[in-house]
Structures are given as structure tokens and as C-alpha cells.
Motif scaffolding. Structure first.
Motif, short mmCIF file in Angstrom:
data_model
loop_
_atom_site.label_atom_id
_atom_site.label_comp_id
_atom_site.label_asym_id
_atom_site.label_seq_id
_atom_site.Cartn_x
_atom_site.Cartn_y
_atom_site.Cartn_z
N ASN A 1 0.90 -1.19 -0.10
CA ASN A 1 -0.06 -0.03 0.09
C ASN A 1 0.86 1.18 -0.22
O ASN A 1 1.67 1.45 0.77
N HIS A 2 0.99 2.10 -1.11
CA HIS A 2 1.84 3.19 -1.27
C HIS A 2 1.45 4.39 -0.07
O HIS A 2 2.23 5.07 0.04
N ALA A 3 0.09 4.44 0.22
CA ALA A 3 -0.20 5.23 1.46
C ALA A 3 0.31 4.90 2.77
O ALA A 3 0.13 5.95 3.53
N SER A 4 0.66 3.95 3.13
CA SER A 4 1.33 3.64 4.49
C SER A 4 2.74 3.62 4.39
O SER A 4 3.38 3.19 3.61
N THR A 5 3.23 3.73 5.82
CA THR A 5 4.64 3.43 6.32
C THR A 5 4.85 2.05 6.65
O THR A 5 4.07 1.41 7.50
N LEU A 6 5.74 1.19 5.93
CA LEU A 6 5.97 -0.18 6.31
C LEU A 6 6.94 0.04 7.61
O LEU A 6 7.77 0.77 7.57
N SER A 7 6.67 -0.99 8.60
CA SER A 7 7.44 -1.07 9.80
C SER A 7 8.57 -1.78 9.71
O SER A 7 8.89 -2.45 8.93
N VAL A 8 9.15 -1.71 10.99
CA VAL A 8 10.61 -2.10 11.09
C VAL A 8 10.32 -3.64 11.10
O VAL A 8 11.06 -4.33 10.43
N ASP A 9 9.59 -4.11 11.83
CA ASP A 9 9.17 -5.54 12.21
C ASP A 9 8.78 -6.29 10.60
O ASP A 9 9.09 -7.43 10.55
N TYR A 10 7.96 -5.58 9.98
CA TYR A 10 7.76 -6.05 8.56
C TYR A 10 9.09 -6.26 7.69
O TYR A 10 9.23 -7.29 7.07
N PHE A 11 10.14 -5.22 7.90
CA PHE A 11 11.23 -5.63 7.10
C PHE A 11 12.07 -6.54 7.77
O PHE A 11 12.85 -7.35 7.05
N ILE A 12 12.10 -6.75 9.05
CA ILE A 12 12.84 -7.74 9.70
C ILE A 12 12.43 -9.11 9.18
O ILE A 12 13.22 -9.97 8.99
N ARG A 13 11.18 -9.31 9.10
CA ARG A 13 10.47 -10.53 8.68
C ARG A 13 10.97 -10.91 7.17
O ARG A 13 11.11 -11.70 6.73
#
Length: 68
Positions: free
Chosen positions: A4-16
Motif C-alpha cells: 500500500n503506497h499510502a502507508s509506512t512499512l514497519s521495522v518488524d515488516y522488514f525484519i521478517r
């Protein structure tokens, strides 16, 4: 994977995501982060905004602290 281009992806998202890439492709953290920069961000770490880029960097740092 849909982003979703409107939201900020989280640190946890990127860790996983990074751990998934590392395990699935048998990549080091450096290789996985390069792969994601090229494939996920299409060569532009700010593609999804500055906060998302910052969270990506923080995820890399947290994984490094785990000893990968």
C-alpha cells in the motif's frame, strides 16, 4: 506481495521480509538487503517514502545486532 503506497512499512515488516529472503535464498544480510533494494524498492530506497526507507535501515541494524 502487494504494498500500500499510502502507508509506512514497519521495522518488524522488514525484519521478517529480510529474514525470509535470507532463509529462502541462503543469502547473507548484505546480499538480502541488496536484493531488496534492487527488487522491492526498484533501486530507489525512498520509493515508498522516507519513513519506510528509515524503517528498512533500522531493520538491517536490528538484524545485525542479532549476529547475522
Amino acid at each position: 506481495m502487494t504494498v500500500n503506497h499510502a502507508s509506512t512499512l514497519s521495522v518488524d515488516y522488514f525484519i521478517r521480509y529480510l529474514e525470509l529472503v535470507m532463509n529462502a535464498r541462503q543469502f547473507s544480510l548484505k546480499e538480502a538487503s541488496q536484493y531488496m533494494t534492487e527488487q522491492f524498492f526498484r533501486g530507489n530506497p525512498n520509493l515508498y517514502g522516507e519513513n519506510t526507507a528509515l524503517h528498512f535501515k533500522k531493520a538491517i541494524e536490528q538484524i545485525e545486532k542479532k549476529g547475522y
